[in-house]
Design an enzyme around this catalytic site. Structure first.
Site, PDB file in Angstrom:
ATOM      1  N   ASP A  32      11.036  -7.762 -22.950  1.00  0.00           N
ATOM      2  CA  ASP A  32      11.798  -8.463 -23.974  1.00  0.00           C
ATOM      3  C   ASP A  32      12.808  -7.163 -24.688  1.00  0.00           C
ATOM      4  OD1 ASP A  32       9.207  -7.314 -24.956  1.00  0.00           O
ATOM      5  OD2 ASP A  32       8.693  -9.102 -26.158  1.00  0.00           O
ATOM      6  N   HIS A  43      -1.007  -8.031 -28.396  1.00  0.00           N
ATOM      7  CA  HIS A  43      -1.252  -8.242 -29.482  1.00  0.00           C
ATOM      8  C   HIS A  43      -2.709  -8.756 -29.936  1.00  0.00           C
ATOM      9  CE1 HIS A  43       2.936  -8.004 -30.571  1.00  0.00           C
ATOM     10  NE2 HIS A  43       3.258  -9.135 -29.611  1.00  0.00           N
ATOM     11  N   HIS A  92       7.935  -5.385 -28.739  1.00  0.00           N
ATOM     12  CA  HIS A  92       7.065  -5.667 -29.799  1.00  0.00           C
ATOM     13  C   HIS A  92       6.042  -4.678 -30.011  1.00  0.00           C
ATOM     14  CE1 HIS A  92       8.867  -9.802 -29.188  1.00  0.00           C
ATOM     15  NE2 HIS A  92       9.078  -9.383 -30.488  1.00  0.00           N
ATOM     16  N   ASP A 133       6.870  -2.892 -24.322  1.00  0.00           N
ATOM     17  CA  ASP A 133       7.281  -4.167 -24.916  1.00  0.00           C
ATOM     18  C   ASP A 133       7.958  -3.979 -26.290  1.00  0.00           C
ATOM     19  OD1 ASP A 133       6.136  -7.421 -24.524  1.00  0.00           O
ATOM     20  OD2 ASP A 133       6.630  -6.824 -26.538  1.00  0.00           O
TER      21      ASP A 133
HETATM   22 ZN   LIG Z   1       6.946  -8.597 -26.927  1.00  0.00          ZN
END
Ligand SMILES: [Zn+2]
Length: 344
Positions: A285, A160, A198, A196
């Site tokens: 995740d 991120h 996200h 991931d």
């Molecule tokens: Zn994540």
């Protein structure tokens, strides 16, 4: 497969975080690494090497803004100078209608160099952040040598983190630093495959205008999922980088049938690109038991991820990102790695 990690990740540990608008007990915990190391030992994945201390700032400055890195290095001193000493997180950001100008006060700087309240600082954060870079670079060196695959057990994670913004538990983008290292060592093209849950908004931003790094990302549909402001299918790169970013937003409830098909499509795009090395941003995740995510991958699906990536036939560096079902993260992370090695 060899693993590189640093025990200094433990220096970054807050007991709470801002998640989905609520202050909660922290999900991104040092224990995540403990469970992965236990599983590596249990299956005999391979040698675990303690990362060598190197100049993380010099390596990170190839993909991050110098002022941003200096801010993180200075942060704790500035915080103490304000008479503060406890953990802290950003709380104010420049938004529409405001000026994107660099303030002087430490709280303002924290907002200026972040995009959310998900990057909290404690006294040891900067040291831990640098140690994750040591791990990424150490594992990249193994790949640049004779290894076909290597695992950088990085914590805090990195995908991120943008060129000048922290957020979502991330400070320095370990995968981006590693990809850049491959290029500096002579690779002509590198793919970052982000699996991931996200969207890897930071990685996308860093390489959005470049064609020497292909960015491919499978993630939860960001019209309804964090980080909300990137990750759509029409984000394909800009300028020289047009066509070298590819996003696969997937709906809540996605299970292996859909997710695996997206991975297969992504792998065909990687084959067409023909990279000299692949960096996998390895988040777990996507697991059905993850407390902050809404996909439905099962434990037995993770080796299949590794098997598909192995069929690319490329030198592959796995860089640890998210995964918050702490007791399961070891099985799932190492499942991908043993799948890659054809051992599962
Ligand atoms: Zn994540």
């Amino acid at each position: 497969m060899k693993t590189v990690y640093s025990p200094r990740h433990r220096l970054h540990a807050d007991n709470q975080e801002l998640n989905a608008g609520v202050i909660t007990p922290a999900f991104e915990l040092p224990a995540r690494v403990d469970f992965i190391l236990q599983r590596i030992a249990a299956v005999g994945l391979g040698e675990v090497i303690e990362a060598t201390r190197v100049d993380a700032v010099a390596a990170a400055s190839k993909v991050h803004d110098a002022g941003y890195l200096q801010f993180m290095a200075d942060f704790w001193r500035l915080w103490l100078a304000e008479g503060r000493s406890g953990p802290t997180m950003p709380y104010v950001w420049p938004a529409r209608g405001q000026h994107d100008i660099r303030p002087e006060h430490v709280n303002g700087l924290m907002g200026y160099y972040s995009f959310d309240g998900g990057a909290s600082f404690v006294e040891g954060t900067w040291e831990a952040v640098q140690s994750a870079v040591w791990s990424a670079l150490g594992a990249a060196e193994l790949i640049a040598g004779s290894e076909r695959g290597a695992y950088a057990l990085c914590r805090p994670p990195g995908h991120h983190a943008g060129s000048s913004t922290m957020g979502g538990y991330c400070f320095i983008n370990n995968a981006a630093v590693a990809a850049q290292r491959f290029l500096d060592l002579g690779a002509k093209r590198v793919t970052i495959l982000d699996v991931d849950y996200h969207h890897g908004n930071g990685t996308q931003e860093i390489f959005y205008r470049r064609r020497d790094v292909q960015m491919i990302d499978l993630h939860a549909d960001t019209t309804v999922a964090y980080p909300f402001f990137s990750g759509r299918t029409d984000e394909t790169g800009k300028g020289e980088g047009e066509g070298f970013t590819r996003n696969y937003p997937l709906p809540f409830g996605t299970s292996w049938e859909t997710w695996g098909a997206a991975l297969d499509d992504a792998c065909r795009a990687i084959e067409a690109y023909g990279p000299d090395a692949v960096v996998v941003s390895l988040g777990l995740d996507t697991f059905e038991g993850d407390p902050i995510s809404k996909f439905k991958l099962k434990r037995e699906d993770y080796p299949k991820i590794g098997e598909r990536i192995a069929r690319l036939g490329r030198r592959t560096l796995f860089v640890q990102e998210g995964g918050y079902a702490v007791a399961d993260i070891g099985h799932n992370a190492v499942g991908v790695l043993t799948g890659f090695e054809g051992r599962s």
